[in-house]
Design an enzyme around this catalytic site. Structure first.
Site, PDB file in Angstrom:
ATOM      1  N   ASN A  41      30.393 -31.402   0.934  1.00 58.15           N
ATOM      2  CA  ASN A  41      29.788 -31.129   2.241  1.00 58.15           C
ATOM      3  C   ASN A  41      28.414 -30.488   2.084  1.00 58.15           C
ATOM      4  OD1 ASN A  41      32.190 -31.992   3.415  1.00 58.15           O
ATOM      5  ND2 ASN A  41      32.958 -29.926   3.760  1.00 58.15           N
ATOM      6  N   TYR A 103      45.393 -26.750   5.202  1.00 56.49           N
ATOM      7  CA  TYR A 103      46.530 -27.012   4.313  1.00 56.49           C
ATOM      8  C   TYR A 103      46.003 -27.922   3.209  1.00 56.49           C
ATOM      9  CZ  TYR A 103      48.851 -25.088   8.377  1.00 56.49           C
ATOM     10  OH  TYR A 103      49.213 -24.262   9.414  1.00 56.49           O
ATOM     11  N   LYS A 219      27.668 -14.663   5.696  1.00 59.27           N
ATOM     12  CA  LYS A 219      27.976 -15.452   6.887  1.00 59.27           C
ATOM     13  C   LYS A 219      28.899 -14.656   7.804  1.00 59.27           C
ATOM     14  CE  LYS A 219      29.316 -18.539   3.884  1.00 59.27           C
ATOM     15  NZ  LYS A 219      29.857 -19.733   3.188  1.00 59.27           N
ATOM     16  N   ALA A 222      30.442 -16.275  14.458  1.00 55.11           N
ATOM     17  CA  ALA A 222      29.799 -16.223  15.768  1.00 55.11           C
ATOM     18  C   ALA A 222      28.756 -15.123  15.869  1.00 55.11           C
ATOM     19  CB  ALA A 222      30.854 -16.038  16.859  1.00 55.11           C
ATOM     20  N   GLY A 224      26.507 -14.558  13.614  1.00 55.26           N
ATOM     21  CA  GLY A 224      25.290 -14.962  12.915  1.00 55.26           C
ATOM     22  C   GLY A 224      25.346 -14.721  11.431  1.00 55.26           C
ATOM     23  N   ALA A 225      24.357 -14.013  10.901  1.00 54.72           N
ATOM     24  CA  ALA A 225      24.273 -13.822   9.451  1.00 54.72           C
ATOM     25  C   ALA A 225      23.444 -12.587   9.134  1.00 54.72           C
ATOM     26  CB  ALA A 225      23.644 -15.047   8.793  1.00 54.72           C
ATOM     27  N   GLY A 251      30.321 -23.200   7.338  1.00 52.52           N
ATOM     28  CA  GLY A 251      29.838 -22.389   6.227  1.00 52.52           C
ATOM     29  C   GLY A 251      29.101 -23.215   5.187  1.00 52.52           C
ATOM     30  N   ASP A 252      29.563 -24.446   4.971  1.00 53.38           N
ATOM     31  CA  ASP A 252      28.881 -25.341   4.033  1.00 53.38           C
ATOM     32  C   ASP A 252      27.497 -25.706   4.556  1.00 53.38           C
ATOM     33  OD1 ASP A 252      31.194 -25.358   2.449  1.00 53.38           O
ATOM     34  OD2 ASP A 252      32.018 -27.071   3.540  1.00 53.38           O
TER      35      ASP A 252
END
Length: 294
Positions: A41, A103, A219, A222, A224-225, A251-252
């Site tokens: 990804n 899973y 990360k 919601a 932000g960062a 996240g990717d």
């Protein structure tokens, strides 16, 4: 300026219940299948964002051509090893609102070996990014760790995304920090950062990780960062406005958005803004890979 990504390739099945789950019977759902895997990804998002990117991973032999083509469509030079015995990894993602449960059957990813990571992968590479999934199993970790060593010997920077709070807890935070030490950048989410450091507040998590890494991009979902660097930089950014349809791969996308700017030599603030913008694109669509913007 090529970024090399090493990590998992997965077949994703994303399940979005259309009403509350009815135990022991049917729940109407929207079900979508598509390519995934944290490392793959990240490579796909890097390619979609215009970076020159190469990817190395391992899939079941029957799926090698299809996964190579899917990555090539995103602009990725994919070098996939075809496993003759193990199937491509698979994940069922149960997505509900802004949360998802995964899973996981990692399949052929668990067989990635040194033979799958030859020296010519590093030709022209300025940054090697390793998904944390490649550090949780001893054999794969040895192969990825040796590639990181060879990359640094060639003068390339390295970066790591811890990738999974559950697998990180199983491996042990101190062990993971030792495996990742030497990486110039690290991309944990808050849960992973708390596990790695024992700190609670984002600012304290970032400060603790700076002991091991010159740049920390934390990360916060919601919220932000938070980006911190040893030069004293502290950047708190809100998340990009978006309707959350499926958080899979956000996240990717964040990681790729940051690294695309980094590889282009942009300032940290531009890298951080690119990261949250890419994450905003990711949560607004079903699936973990980028879609063309209209």
């Amino acid at each position: 300026m090529t970024v090399l990504v090493v990590g998992d390739v997965i077949d994703d099945i994303v399940v979005r219940p259309l009403r509350p789950t009815a135990p022991d019977t049917d729940t109407p759902s929207a079900i979508t299948a598509g390519p995934g895997g944290s490392g793959a990804n990240q490579a796909a998002w890097l390619g979609a964002l215009g970076a020159r990117v190469r990817f190395a991973g391992r899939v079941g032999a029957a799926d090698a051509a299809a996964h190579t083509a899917a990555l090539a469509a995103a602009g990725v030079d994919a070098r996939l090893a075809a496993d003759p015995g193990a199937p491509t990894g698979r994940i069922v993602v149960l997505a509900r609102g802004g949360r998802r449960d995964m899973y996981t059957d990692r399949g052929a990813n668990l067989n990635l070996s040194a033979a799958d990571l030859p020296d010519d992968l590093l030709d022209g590479v300025t940054l090697l990014h390793v998904s944390g999934y490649s550090l949780f199993q001893p054999g794969v970790r040895a192969a990825a760790g040796d590639l990181m060593r060879r990359a640094r010997e060639r003068g390339a920077a390295t970066s790591v995304d811890p990738a999974s709070a559950a697998f990180l807890a199983d491996a042990g935070p101190e062990a993971f920090r030792a495996w990742a030490r030497g990486a110039r950048l690290i991309f944990p989410n808050l849960d992973e950062g708390r596990l790695l450091t024992g700190a609670r507040e984002p600012s304290a998590v970032a400060a603790a990780l700076l002991d091991d890494h010159p740049v920390v991009a934390l990360k916060l979902g919601a919220e932000g960062a938070l980006v911190a660097a040893r030069d004293g930089t502290r950047l708190a950014l809100p998340s990009a406005p978006a309707e959350v349809v499926d958080p899979t791969g956000a996240g990717d996308a964040f990681c790729a958005g940051f690294l695309a700017g980094w590889a282009a030599g942009r300032p940290l603030e531009d890298c951080a803004r690119g990261a949250v913008a890419a994450a905003g694109r990711a949560v607004a669509a079903v699936g973990a890979r980028p879609r063309k913007e209209s």
